[in-house]
Design a protein around this motif. Structure first.
Motif, short mmCIF file in Angstrom:
data_model
loop_
_atom_site.label_atom_id
_atom_site.label_comp_id
_atom_site.label_asym_id
_atom_site.label_seq_id
_atom_site.Cartn_x
_atom_site.Cartn_y
_atom_site.Cartn_z
N ASP A 22 46.57 -3.36 27.71
CA ASP A 22 47.82 -3.12 26.84
C ASP A 22 47.53 -3.84 25.66
OD1 ASP A 22 48.49 -0.65 28.26
OD2 ASP A 22 49.77 -1.94 29.55
N ILE A 23 46.66 -4.08 25.23
CA ILE A 23 46.55 -5.46 24.28
C ILE A 23 46.81 -4.63 22.76
CG2 ILE A 23 44.15 -5.07 23.68
CD1 ILE A 23 43.91 -8.33 23.23
N GLN A 24 46.65 -3.40 22.60
CA GLN A 24 46.74 -2.60 21.48
C GLN A 24 48.34 -2.54 21.12
OE1 GLN A 24 45.99 -1.41 24.44
NE2 GLN A 24 46.91 0.72 24.65
N TYR A 25 49.44 -2.94 22.11
CA TYR A 25 50.64 -2.91 21.81
C TYR A 25 51.02 -4.18 21.22
CZ TYR A 25 50.23 1.39 24.32
OH TYR A 25 50.06 2.73 24.69
N LEU A 26 50.13 -5.22 20.87
CA LEU A 26 50.77 -6.49 20.37
C LEU A 26 50.77 -6.10 19.07
CD1 LEU A 26 48.48 -9.14 22.19
CD2 LEU A 26 51.12 -8.68 22.51
N ASP A 27 51.46 -6.95 18.31
CA ASP A 27 51.52 -7.09 16.69
C ASP A 27 50.50 -7.37 16.26
OD1 ASP A 27 53.55 -7.36 14.52
OD2 ASP A 27 52.50 -9.02 14.29
N TYR A 28 50.16 -6.67 14.95
CA TYR A 28 48.69 -6.85 14.24
C TYR A 28 48.52 -8.28 13.92
CZ TYR A 28 51.08 -6.55 9.81
OH TYR A 28 51.98 -6.90 8.80
N LYS A 29 49.56 -9.00 13.36
CA LYS A 29 49.43 -10.50 13.17
C LYS A 29 49.13 -11.41 14.33
CE LYS A 29 52.43 -10.18 9.18
NZ LYS A 29 53.74 -10.76 8.65
#
Length: 74
Positions: A52-59
């Motif tokens: 689920d890494i895609q749900y982390l903030d882009y920064k």
């Protein structure tokens, strides 16, 4: 909208923000930032939805990329 379509739209927006942030924070062109991102293992993890890494903030993702794959920034 179907869940799959929403997920794709979200992911595309995430990638756009991430690439723009990589370029801005490292003082490089968008083209170079795209090359770094799409040449990374992180982009594959995001695309596949690993952990689920895609749900982390882009920064946060940009920081992870720079810490785990610093060779891409040379």
């Amino acid at each position: 909208m179907e869940d799959k379509v929403l997920e794709q739209v979200y992911q595309e927006g995430l990638e756009e923000r991430l690439i723009a942030y990589i370029a801005e924070s490292n003082g490089i062109t968008l083209e170079k930032a795209m090359s770094i991102y799409y040449g990374s293992k992180l982009s594959t993890k995001i695309h596949n939805g690993n952990e689920d890494i895609q749900y982390l903030d882009y920064k946060v993702l940009a920081d992870i990329l720079k810490e785990t794959e610093p060779e891409l920034f040379k």
